[in-house]
Design a protein around this motif. Structure first.
Motif, PDB file in Angstrom:
ATOM      1  N   CYS A 103       5.396  -6.110  -2.035  1.00  6.02           N
ATOM      2  CA  CYS A 103       5.929  -4.759  -2.229  1.00  6.02           C
ATOM      3  C   CYS A 103       5.125  -4.046  -3.308  1.00  6.02           C
ATOM      4  CB  CYS A 103       7.402  -4.821  -2.605  1.00  6.02           C
ATOM      5  SG  CYS A 103       8.254  -3.238  -2.420  1.00  6.02           S
ATOM      6  N   ALA A 104       4.421  -3.006  -2.910  1.00  2.00           N
ATOM      7  CA  ALA A 104       3.685  -2.172  -3.852  1.00  2.00           C
ATOM      8  C   ALA A 104       4.502  -0.890  -4.067  1.00  2.00           C
ATOM      9  CB  ALA A 104       2.287  -1.877  -3.322  1.00  2.00           C
ATOM     10  N   ASN A 156      -3.006  -6.898   9.154  1.00  3.76           N
ATOM     11  CA  ASN A 156      -3.523  -7.719   8.066  1.00  3.76           C
ATOM     12  C   ASN A 156      -4.384  -6.885   7.123  1.00  3.76           C
ATOM     13  OD1 ASN A 156      -3.961 -10.166   6.681  1.00  3.76           O
ATOM     14  ND2 ASN A 156      -5.844 -10.574   7.815  1.00  3.76           N
ATOM     15  N   GLY A 157      -4.170  -7.074   5.821  1.00  6.10           N
ATOM     16  CA  GLY A 157      -4.982  -6.388   4.822  1.00  6.10           C
ATOM     17  C   GLY A 157      -4.686  -4.911   4.683  1.00  6.10           C
ATOM     18  N   GLU A 158      -3.559  -4.465   5.217  1.00  2.90           N
ATOM     19  CA  GLU A 158      -3.218  -3.048   5.185  1.00  2.90           C
ATOM     20  C   GLU A 158      -2.235  -2.737   4.061  1.00  2.90           C
ATOM     21  OE1 GLU A 158      -4.766  -1.077   7.089  1.00  2.90           O
ATOM     22  OE2 GLU A 158      -5.536  -2.385   8.668  1.00  2.90           O
ATOM     23  N   ASN A 159      -2.259  -1.493   3.613  1.00  2.01           N
ATOM     24  CA  ASN A 159      -1.214  -0.973   2.738  1.00  2.01           C
ATOM     25  C   ASN A 159      -0.367  -0.025   3.577  1.00  2.01           C
ATOM     26  OD1 ASN A 159       0.347  -0.211   0.475  1.00  2.01           O
ATOM     27  ND2 ASN A 159      -0.984   1.553   0.129  1.00  2.01           N
ATOM     28  N   ILE A 160       0.833  -0.455   3.906  1.00  5.27           N
ATOM     29  CA  ILE A 160       1.687   0.302   4.813  1.00  5.27           C
ATOM     30  C   ILE A 160       2.609   1.206   4.005  1.00  5.27           C
ATOM     31  CG2 ILE A 160       3.422   0.128   6.639  1.00  5.27           C
ATOM     32  CD1 ILE A 160       2.199  -2.685   7.201  1.00  5.27           C
ATOM     33  N   MET A 161       2.430   2.501   4.170  1.00  4.17           N
ATOM     34  CA  MET A 161       3.224   3.477   3.440  1.00  4.17           C
ATOM     35  C   MET A 161       4.516   3.785   4.188  1.00  4.17           C
ATOM     36  SD  MET A 161       1.139   4.130   0.888  1.00  4.17           S
ATOM     37  CE  MET A 161       1.822   5.617   0.176  1.00  4.17           C
ATOM     38  N   MET A 162       5.623   3.842   3.454  1.00  2.00           N
ATOM     39  CA  MET A 162       6.910   4.239   4.026  1.00  2.00           C
ATOM     40  C   MET A 162       7.577   5.148   3.009  1.00  2.00           C
ATOM     41  SD  MET A 162       9.807   1.896   5.823  1.00  2.00           S
ATOM     42  CE  MET A 162      11.042   2.633   6.900  1.00  2.00           C
ATOM     43  N   VAL A 164      -0.028  -8.330   3.823  1.00  2.00           N
ATOM     44  CA  VAL A 164       0.038  -6.864   3.814  1.00  2.00           C
ATOM     45  C   VAL A 164       0.759  -6.398   2.565  1.00  2.00           C
ATOM     46  CG1 VAL A 164      -0.031  -6.540   6.316  1.00  2.00           C
ATOM     47  CG2 VAL A 164       2.171  -6.872   5.170  1.00  2.00           C
ATOM     48  N   ALA A 165       0.408  -5.201   2.134  1.00  4.95           N
ATOM     49  CA  ALA A 165       1.150  -4.522   1.080  1.00  4.95           C
ATOM     50  C   ALA A 165       2.082  -3.503   1.741  1.00  4.95           C
ATOM     51  CB  ALA A 165       0.209  -3.827   0.113  1.00  4.95           C
ATOM     52  N   LEU A 166       3.269  -3.377   1.189  1.00  2.00           N
ATOM     53  CA  LEU A 166       4.245  -2.412   1.673  1.00  2.00           C
ATOM     54  C   LEU A 166       4.553  -1.458   0.533  1.00  2.00           C
ATOM     55  CD1 LEU A 166       6.440  -1.239   3.494  1.00  2.00           C
ATOM     56  CD2 LEU A 166       7.890  -3.190   2.907  1.00  2.00           C
ATOM     57  N   SER A 167       4.284  -0.172   0.746  1.00  4.22           N
ATOM     58  CA  SER A 167       4.446   0.815  -0.319  1.00  4.22           C
ATOM     59  C   SER A 167       5.559   1.805   0.007  1.00  4.22           C
ATOM     60  CB  SER A 167       3.129   1.564  -0.545  1.00  4.22           C
ATOM     61  OG  SER A 167       2.157   0.722  -1.121  1.00  4.22           O
ATOM     62  N   PRO A 168       6.768   1.547  -0.501  1.00  2.00           N
ATOM     63  CA  PRO A 168       7.860   2.489  -0.274  1.00  2.00           C
ATOM     64  C   PRO A 168       7.689   3.752  -1.115  1.00  2.00           C
ATOM     65  CG  PRO A 168       8.653   0.282  -0.866  1.00  2.00           C
ATOM     66  CD  PRO A 168       7.210   0.345  -1.201  1.00  2.00           C
ATOM     67  N   GLY A 169       8.371   4.796  -0.676  1.00  2.00           N
ATOM     68  CA  GLY A 169       8.482   6.000  -1.489  1.00  2.00           C
ATOM     69  C   GLY A 169       9.659   5.852  -2.428  1.00  2.00           C
ATOM     70  N   ASN A 170      10.314   6.954  -2.739  1.00  2.00           N
ATOM     71  CA  ASN A 170      11.499   6.901  -3.589  1.00  2.00           C
ATOM     72  C   ASN A 170      12.682   6.407  -2.754  1.00  2.00           C
ATOM     73  OD1 ASN A 170      10.784   8.013  -6.312  1.00  2.00           O
ATOM     74  ND2 ASN A 170      10.015   9.687  -5.041  1.00  2.00           N
ATOM     75  N   ILE A 214      -1.910  -3.691  -4.469  1.00  2.00           N
ATOM     76  CA  ILE A 214      -2.487  -3.299  -3.175  1.00  2.00           C
ATOM     77  C   ILE A 214      -3.860  -3.934  -2.982  1.00  2.00           C
ATOM     78  CG2 ILE A 214      -3.395  -1.357  -1.832  1.00  2.00           C
ATOM     79  CD1 ILE A 214      -1.137   0.349  -3.135  1.00  2.00           C
ATOM     80  N   MET A 215      -4.711  -3.827  -3.983  1.00  2.00           N
ATOM     81  CA  MET A 215      -6.061  -4.387  -3.855  1.00  2.00           C
ATOM     82  C   MET A 215      -6.039  -5.911  -3.833  1.00  2.00           C
ATOM     83  SD  MET A 215      -9.143  -3.920  -3.248  1.00  2.00           S
ATOM     84  CE  MET A 215      -9.182  -2.116  -3.342  1.00  2.00           C
ATOM     85  N   MET A 216      -5.167  -6.520  -4.629  1.00  2.00           N
ATOM     86  CA  MET A 216      -5.053  -7.975  -4.614  1.00  2.00           C
ATOM     87  C   MET A 216      -4.623  -8.469  -3.234  1.00  2.00           C
ATOM     88  SD  MET A 216      -2.831 -10.506  -7.122  1.00  2.00           S
ATOM     89  CE  MET A 216      -1.232  -9.896  -6.558  1.00  2.00           C
ATOM     90  N   THR A 217      -3.737  -7.739  -2.599  1.00  2.00           N
ATOM     91  CA  THR A 217      -3.265  -8.112  -1.265  1.00  2.00           C
ATOM     92  C   THR A 217      -4.388  -8.013  -0.247  1.00  2.00           C
ATOM     93  OG1 THR A 217      -1.050  -7.287  -1.840  1.00  2.00           O
ATOM     94  CG2 THR A 217      -1.526  -7.643   0.502  1.00  2.00           C
TER      95      THR A 217
END
Length: 258
Positions: free
Chosen positions: A139-140, A245-251, A180-186, A162-165
């Motif tokens: 979780c990023a 794989n290797g993605e930063n998934i924005m939500m 994968v990295a998962l990047s939630p918003g607020n 994110i980069m480490m992932t």
């Protein structure tokens, strides 16, 4: 999503996104291992899973302490034999501008969000590599790709996650392990509520106005909820998502476009 027979370790499982993900993934058949520095909170999550017919264990674990983590992982393997999925959800922040941020608070933020994630990943990978299978979700945050006032250390830590992932995905692919990295918003969690309370004090505005300000910047017109992130975690934990794989998934509900 079918998560039957998957053993899933979730950090920060005692609240917020971690707790919601525990419930959602258990509903899909996963065995949940709830890790949290607050052992009582982790046990509540595990008990709720068990009450609904699922399997779960809870461990009071300081993820910034490798010995704590190693002991917990050893118990998990002794009980279940393996680990299929790791969701690193634990994280927190302390808001302050760079000129007022203390060394203590900086170290706390970096240690928990970055080093803690690293420690848990490295310990779990020792179990995944010999089996040549596994999935890691870190979780990023949108703060890892977009600056935020009075949150410099957290932004830096999440950018590093994110980069480490990405590097992890590059290195672990040869072992059939994807990351994968998962990047939630607020997202309306205890962390957001606490952060907004502090931000309201810093800016001298009402918390309700901050919620409105955030919502106004999201194309969907609102902050997210933990259950929405949990649904994505369940999908990413399934076999059909292994090739992501290797993605930063924005939500973020589109917040990063504003």
């Amino acid at each position: 999503m079918n998560l039957q027979n998957k053993v899933m370790v979730i950090t920060g499982a005692g609240s917020g996104i971690g707790r919601a993900a525990s419930y959602r993934c258990a509903e899909q058949g996963a065995t949940i291992v709830a890790l949290d520095i607050n052992g009582s909170a982790a046990e509540i999550t595990a008990q709720q899973v068990r009450d609904k017919g699922g399997k779960a264990l809870a461990f009071a674990t300081d993820i910034t302490d490798r010995q704590h983590v190693a002991a917990a992982i050893a118990q998990v393997v002794a009980e279940f034999g393996h680990i299929d999925v790791l969701f690193n959800s634990a994280g927190s922040t302390r808001l302050a501008t760079i000129d007022t941020l203390s060394d203590e608070d900086f170290d706390f933020i970096i240690d928990l969000n970055l080093k803690g994630t690293f420690i848990v990943c490295s310990e779990v990978l020792q179990q995944m590599i010999p089996r040549r299978q596994g999935r890691i979700i870190n979780c990023a945050s949108y703060c890892g790709v977009r600056e935020e006032y009075a949150n410099s250390a957290y932004c830096a830590a999440k950018a590093a996650v994110i980069m480490m992932t990405k590097v992890m995905a590059l290195e672990m692919g040869q072992h059939n392990i994807s990351a994968v990295a998962l990047s939630p918003g607020n997202i309306d969690t205890e962390l957001l509520q606490s952060a907004l309370k502090t931000r309201a004090e810093i800016e001298g505005v009402e918390i309700a106005k901050l919620y409105q300000r955030i919502g106004d910047k999201v194309p969907l017109g609102r902050v997210g909820n933990p259950e929405e992130i949990a649904a994505l975690v369940a999908f990413l934990s399934s076999d059909i998502a292994h090739y992501i794989n290797g993605e930063n998934i924005m939500m973020t509900g589109g917040f990063v476009m504003s």
